[in-house]
Enzyme design. Sequence first.
Site, PDB file in Angstrom:
ATOM      1  N   ARG A 184       0.859  -1.168   0.000  1.00 37.84           N
ATOM      2  CA  ARG A 184       0.000   0.000   0.000  1.00 37.84           C
ATOM      3  C   ARG A 184       0.898   1.220   0.000  1.00 37.84           C
ATOM      4  NH1 ARG A 184      -4.206   1.218   4.861  1.00 37.84           N
ATOM      5  NH2 ARG A 184      -2.301   1.870   5.878  1.00 37.84           N
ATOM      6  N   THR A 239      -0.432   7.618  -0.984  1.00 34.07           N
ATOM      7  CA  THR A 239      -1.764   7.596  -1.609  1.00 34.07           C
ATOM      8  C   THR A 239      -2.671   6.522  -1.006  1.00 34.07           C
ATOM      9  OG1 THR A 239      -1.091   5.951  -3.241  1.00 34.07           O
ATOM     10  CG2 THR A 239      -0.702   8.258  -3.815  1.00 34.07           C
ATOM     11  N   ASP A 278       1.303  -1.998  12.440  1.00 33.89           N
ATOM     12  CA  ASP A 278       1.704  -2.534  11.132  1.00 33.89           C
ATOM     13  C   ASP A 278       2.005  -4.022  11.260  1.00 33.89           C
ATOM     14  OD1 ASP A 278       3.393  -3.356   8.890  1.00 33.89           O
ATOM     15  OD2 ASP A 278       3.358  -1.242   8.348  1.00 33.89           O
ATOM     16  N   ASP A 282       5.419  -5.374   9.743  1.00 35.05           N
ATOM     17  CA  ASP A 282       6.591  -4.954  10.524  1.00 35.05           C
ATOM     18  C   ASP A 282       6.675  -5.717  11.841  1.00 35.05           C
ATOM     19  OD1 ASP A 282       7.588  -3.229   8.677  1.00 35.05           O
ATOM     20  OD2 ASP A 282       6.807  -1.406   9.616  1.00 35.05           O
TER      21      ASP A 282
HETATM   22  C1  PRP Z   1      -0.819  -4.039   4.859  1.00 38.45           C
HETATM   23  C2  PRP Z   1      -1.677  -5.260   5.075  1.00 38.45           C
HETATM   24  C3  PRP Z   1      -2.563  -5.255   3.868  1.00 38.45           C
HETATM   25  C4  PRP Z   1      -2.781  -3.782   3.643  1.00 38.45           C
HETATM   26  C5  PRP Z   1      -4.119  -3.422   4.171  1.00 38.45           C
HETATM   27  O1  PRP Z   1       0.190  -4.303   3.962  1.00 38.45           O
HETATM   28  O2  PRP Z   1      -0.948  -6.443   5.226  1.00 38.45           O
HETATM   29  O3  PRP Z   1      -2.022  -5.886   2.743  1.00 38.45           O
HETATM   30  O4  PRP Z   1      -1.762  -3.094   4.362  1.00 38.45           O
HETATM   31  O5  PRP Z   1      -4.435  -2.123   3.881  1.00 38.45           O
HETATM   32  P1  PRP Z   1      -5.601  -1.732   2.862  1.00 38.45           P
HETATM   33  O6  PRP Z   1      -6.780  -2.621   3.200  1.00 38.45           O
HETATM   34  O7  PRP Z   1      -5.839  -0.302   3.172  1.00 38.45           O
HETATM   35  O8  PRP Z   1      -5.101  -1.945   1.480  1.00 38.45           O
HETATM   36  P2  PRP Z   1       1.358  -3.254   3.660  1.00 38.45           P
HETATM   37  O9  PRP Z   1       1.005  -2.385   2.504  1.00 38.45           O
HETATM   38  O10 PRP Z   1       1.711  -2.556   4.941  1.00 38.45           O
HETATM   39  O11 PRP Z   1       2.546  -4.166   3.160  1.00 38.45           O
HETATM   40  P3  PRP Z   1       3.330  -5.329   3.916  1.00 38.45           P
HETATM   41  O12 PRP Z   1       2.390  -6.494   4.032  1.00 38.45           O
HETATM   42  O13 PRP Z   1       4.469  -5.596   2.999  1.00 38.45           O
HETATM   43  O14 PRP Z   1       3.768  -4.836   5.272  1.00 38.45           O
HETATM   44  N1  URA Z   2      -1.887  -2.324   7.386  1.00 38.63           N
HETATM   45  C1  URA Z   2      -1.489  -2.715   8.619  1.00 38.63           C
HETATM   46  O1  URA Z   2      -0.511  -3.480   8.766  1.00 38.63           O
HETATM   47  N2  URA Z   2      -2.174  -2.251   9.682  1.00 38.63           N
HETATM   48  C2  URA Z   2      -3.230  -1.442   9.567  1.00 38.63           C
HETATM   49  O2  URA Z   2      -3.824  -1.061  10.585  1.00 38.63           O
HETATM   50  C3  URA Z   2      -3.627  -1.050   8.278  1.00 38.63           C
HETATM   51  C4  URA Z   2      -2.949  -1.509   7.203  1.00 38.63           C
END
Ligand code: PRP
Ligand code: URA
Length: 208
Positions: free
Chosen positions: A103, A107, A199, A202
């Site tokens: 994400r 944006t 997160d 993370d």
């Molecule tokens: C996080 C999570 C989802 C997304 C959710 O991933 O694991 O994939 O955000 O958010 P949304 O419903 O608003 O799209 P992130 O983009 O942080 O990537 P990561 O899994 O690599 O940490």
């Molecule tokens: N992605 C995450 O990991 N946590 C949130 O709360 C939203 C998006």
Amino acid sequence: MEKVSVISHPVVDRYLTYLRDKNTNTAVFRRAMSNIGIILAYHALNDLKLDETEVETPIQTTIGYKPGQEVVVIPILRAGLSLVDGIINFMPEAKVGHVGVYRDEETHQPVNYYDNLPTGLDKALTLVVDPMLATGGSGSHALHFLKENGAKNIRFVCLIAAPEGIERLQSDHPDVPIITAAIDERLNENAYIVPGLGDAGDRYFGTV
Ligand code: PRP
Ligand code: URA
């Protein structure tokens, strides 16, 4: 299967508490995620089709069962990987494909960066896995991509969903049931789930 199933179980509530707690260390966080993955898989597969098969016990032949359809688990990278361990512990015959979506931090829009899918998605029962359903952008994007690649019978398995994400998935993909361990209050100004757990990627990978 219901359009949105919220797993209600005292042990899940305990694991969720570990996951939400900002003082939980990586080892405990991982174990809780893995254990909840098992329980989520139990619910997501509760109407898996079975075929009968003969099995010989040490005493006599009797009727046994084997999956009547392939199960494919597709984590949305990265954080989706956190639930895979538990899910394939519960369903060791499942195939695992991968879709990489992040994400964009400015944006909040989803960006595809990787995919590797098994064949036969058109006949499989596909579990798309991501612990956090926030705006629903990443989930919806991944579901469109998987449908373009043939997936038909799909469930979205997550840990914590925001009402906004549920609404988005139900509007974009009304055919996809959602299985979650919790529905939280809302999103904050950075599109993080409140109260959430922060997160997920993370915290699971120790990159905080
Ligand atoms: C996080 C999570 C989802 C997304 C959710 O991933 O694991 O994939 O955000 O958010 P949304 O419903 O608003 O799209 P992130 O983009 O942080 O990537 P990561 O899994 O690599 O940490
Ligand atoms: N992605 C995450 O990991 N946590 C949130 O709360 C939203 C998006």
